[in-house]
Design a protein around this motif. Structure first.
Motif, PDB file in Angstrom:
ATOM      1  N   LEU A  47       0.822  -1.204   0.000  1.00 30.01           N
ATOM      2  CA  LEU A  47       0.000   0.000   0.000  1.00 30.01           C
ATOM      3  C   LEU A  47       0.857   1.256   0.000  1.00 30.01           C
ATOM      4  O   LEU A  47       2.025   1.223   0.388  1.00 30.01           O
ATOM      5  CB  LEU A  47      -0.903  -0.007   1.236  1.00 30.01           C
ATOM      6  N   PRO A  48       0.289   2.399  -0.427  1.00 34.47           N
ATOM      7  CA  PRO A  48       1.042   3.660  -0.363  1.00 34.47           C
ATOM      8  C   PRO A  48       1.553   3.904   1.063  1.00 34.47           C
ATOM      9  O   PRO A  48       0.839   3.699   2.039  1.00 34.47           O
ATOM     10  CB  PRO A  48       0.007   4.706  -0.769  1.00 34.47           C
ATOM     11  N   GLY A  49       2.809   4.307   1.139  1.00 33.40           N
ATOM     12  CA  GLY A  49       3.461   4.495   2.430  1.00 33.40           C
ATOM     13  C   GLY A  49       4.224   3.255   2.871  1.00 33.40           C
ATOM     14  O   GLY A  49       4.993   3.299   3.822  1.00 33.40           O
ATOM     15  N   GLY A  50       4.030   2.153   2.159  1.00 33.00           N
ATOM     16  CA  GLY A  50       4.716   0.902   2.497  1.00 33.00           C
ATOM     17  C   GLY A  50       6.046   0.795   1.779  1.00 33.00           C
ATOM     18  O   GLY A  50       6.320   1.510   0.817  1.00 33.00           O
ATOM     19  N   ALA A  51       6.866  -0.113   2.260  1.00 35.51           N
ATOM     20  CA  ALA A  51       8.175  -0.337   1.653  1.00 35.51           C
ATOM     21  C   ALA A  51       8.542  -1.806   1.806  1.00 35.51           C
ATOM     22  O   ALA A  51       7.976  -2.514   2.639  1.00 35.51           O
ATOM     23  CB  ALA A  51       9.231   0.540   2.318  1.00 35.51           C
ATOM     24  N   SER A  52       9.478  -2.243   0.982  1.00 37.02           N
ATOM     25  CA  SER A  52       9.988  -3.609   1.092  1.00 37.02           C
ATOM     26  C   SER A  52      11.503  -3.577   0.969  1.00 37.02           C
ATOM     27  O   SER A  52      12.062  -2.698   0.313  1.00 37.02           O
ATOM     28  CB  SER A  52       9.381  -4.511   0.012  1.00 37.02           C
ATOM     29  N   LEU A  53      12.138  -4.540   1.600  1.00 36.30           N
ATOM     30  CA  LEU A  53      13.589  -4.663   1.534  1.00 36.30           C
ATOM     31  C   LEU A  53      13.911  -6.092   1.138  1.00 36.30           C
ATOM     32  O   LEU A  53      13.502  -7.044   1.804  1.00 36.30           O
ATOM     33  CB  LEU A  53      14.224  -4.344   2.891  1.00 36.30           C
ATOM     34  N   HIS A  54      14.607  -6.240   0.030  1.00 35.96           N
ATOM     35  CA  HIS A  54      15.085  -7.550  -0.418  1.00 35.96           C
ATOM     36  C   HIS A  54      16.604  -7.475  -0.442  1.00 35.96           C
ATOM     37  O   HIS A  54      17.174  -6.796  -1.288  1.00 35.96           O
ATOM     38  CB  HIS A  54      14.528  -7.886  -1.804  1.00 35.96           C
ATOM     39  N   LEU A 103      12.634  -3.476  13.200  1.00 39.55           N
ATOM     40  CA  LEU A 103      12.268  -4.892  13.275  1.00 39.55           C
ATOM     41  C   LEU A 103      11.155  -5.152  14.268  1.00 39.55           C
ATOM     42  O   LEU A 103      10.352  -6.076  14.093  1.00 39.55           O
ATOM     43  CB  LEU A 103      13.496  -5.736  13.637  1.00 39.55           C
ATOM     44  N   GLY A 104      11.089  -4.342  15.312  1.00 37.73           N
ATOM     45  CA  GLY A 104      10.064  -4.512  16.340  1.00 37.73           C
ATOM     46  C   GLY A 104       8.780  -3.772  16.062  1.00 37.73           C
ATOM     47  O   GLY A 104       7.822  -3.867  16.838  1.00 37.73           O
ATOM     48  N   SER A 105       8.707  -3.052  14.984  1.00 35.84           N
ATOM     49  CA  SER A 105       7.516  -2.260  14.666  1.00 35.84           C
ATOM     50  C   SER A 105       6.302  -3.146  14.412  1.00 35.84           C
ATOM     51  O   SER A 105       6.412  -4.185  13.750  1.00 35.84           O
ATOM     52  CB  SER A 105       7.781  -1.403  13.427  1.00 35.84           C
ATOM     53  N   PRO A 106       5.130  -2.732  14.895  1.00 30.57           N
ATOM     54  CA  PRO A 106       3.918  -3.498  14.606  1.00 30.57           C
ATOM     55  C   PRO A 106       3.509  -3.385  13.130  1.00 30.57           C
ATOM     56  O   PRO A 106       2.657  -4.138  12.670  1.00 30.57           O
ATOM     57  CB  PRO A 106       2.860  -2.863  15.524  1.00 30.57           C
ATOM     58  N   CYS A 107       4.140  -2.503  12.373  1.00 29.77           N
ATOM     59  CA  CYS A 107       3.828  -2.333  10.948  1.00 29.77           C
ATOM     60  C   CYS A 107       4.548  -3.339  10.055  1.00 29.77           C
ATOM     61  O   CYS A 107       4.249  -3.422   8.871  1.00 29.77           O
ATOM     62  CB  CYS A 107       4.179  -0.913  10.502  1.00 29.77           C
ATOM     63  N   VAL A 108       5.493  -4.103  10.611  1.00 25.50           N
ATOM     64  CA  VAL A 108       6.216  -5.081   9.819  1.00 25.50           C
ATOM     65  C   VAL A 108       5.258  -6.213   9.440  1.00 25.50           C
ATOM     66  O   VAL A 108       4.561  -6.766  10.295  1.00 25.50           O
ATOM     67  CB  VAL A 108       7.431  -5.647  10.595  1.00 25.50           C
ATOM     68  N   ASP A 109       5.217  -6.542   8.164  1.00 24.89           N
ATOM     69  CA  ASP A 109       4.375  -7.637   7.675  1.00 24.89           C
ATOM     70  C   ASP A 109       5.161  -8.934   7.829  1.00 24.89           C
ATOM     71  O   ASP A 109       5.974  -9.280   6.984  1.00 24.89           O
ATOM     72  CB  ASP A 109       3.988  -7.396   6.216  1.00 24.89           C
ATOM     73  N   ARG A 110       4.919  -9.642   8.889  1.00 24.22           N
ATOM     74  CA  ARG A 110       5.662 -10.868   9.178  1.00 24.22           C
ATOM     75  C   ARG A 110       5.207 -12.043   8.308  1.00 24.22           C
ATOM     76  O   ARG A 110       5.842 -13.085   8.306  1.00 24.22           O
ATOM     77  CB  ARG A 110       5.543 -11.208  10.651  1.00 24.22           C
TER      78      ARG A 110
END
Length: 165
Positions: A47-54, A103-110
């Motif tokens: 979603l807008p405002g989201g990010a990913s790290l590979h 890493l501890g953020s509740p926004c992380v999509d686990r």
């Protein structure tokens, strides 16, 4: 580091899978979506405002829903407008450090990895011209003759037999 913007644009490729393909890099990619919908994640998981790290050598690509819908749509060669959307990407040969707070953020999509659950192959091989199956045995005989080993320092007679010199 490289920086890329993915603005609204036209997709005009023909005879190909248009969304970003599955890949992995020797570099790390940090990607973010500022507005709109990202073409490789139609399931709404990016979603807008989201990010990913590979990070280096992590495989990634379109989610299952996007892949399956693109396969079902077939090879539509008509130009398509991708927008309005705006995404960015940083690509670096360094491995980014992720903070404990991030890493501890509740926004992380686990469960991010689950977007690829259910992927299946639709590859059936290249199309064969009419009569290609009948010619296959003869071609394999010729190919086997071409693959016959030749020793260094030898000569080859017309029958393909090696003769030591």
């Amino acid at each position: 580091a490289d920086f890329v913007l993915f603005p609204p644009r036209w997709a005009v490729q023909q005879h190909t899978f248009r969304p970003p393909y599955y890949h992995r890099n020797t570099s790390s990619e940090f990607m973010g979506l500022l507005t709109g919908q990202y073409e490789a994640k139609r399931d709404g998981g990016f979603l807008p405002g989201g990010a990913s790290l590979h990070v280096c050598m992590t495989p990634h690509g379109p989610d299952t829903q996007t892949f399956e819908s693109c396969v079902a749509e077939g090879a539509d060669d008509a130009p398509a407008f991708l927008g309005p959307s705006l995404a960015f990407m940083f690509e670096t040969n360094y491995i980014p450090r992720v903070t404990h707070a991030a890493l501890g953020s509740p926004c992380v999509d686990r469960d991010y990895y689950r977007c690829w659950t259910g992927l299946c192959s639709h590859f059936t091989g290249p199309p064969q011209p009419a009569g290609a199956q009948a010619a296959l045995p003869d071609q394999s005989v010729h190919s086997a003759a071409l693959l016959k080993p030749i020793r260094f320092g030898s000569t080859v007679d017309p029958d393909g037999e090696g003769t030591t010199t």
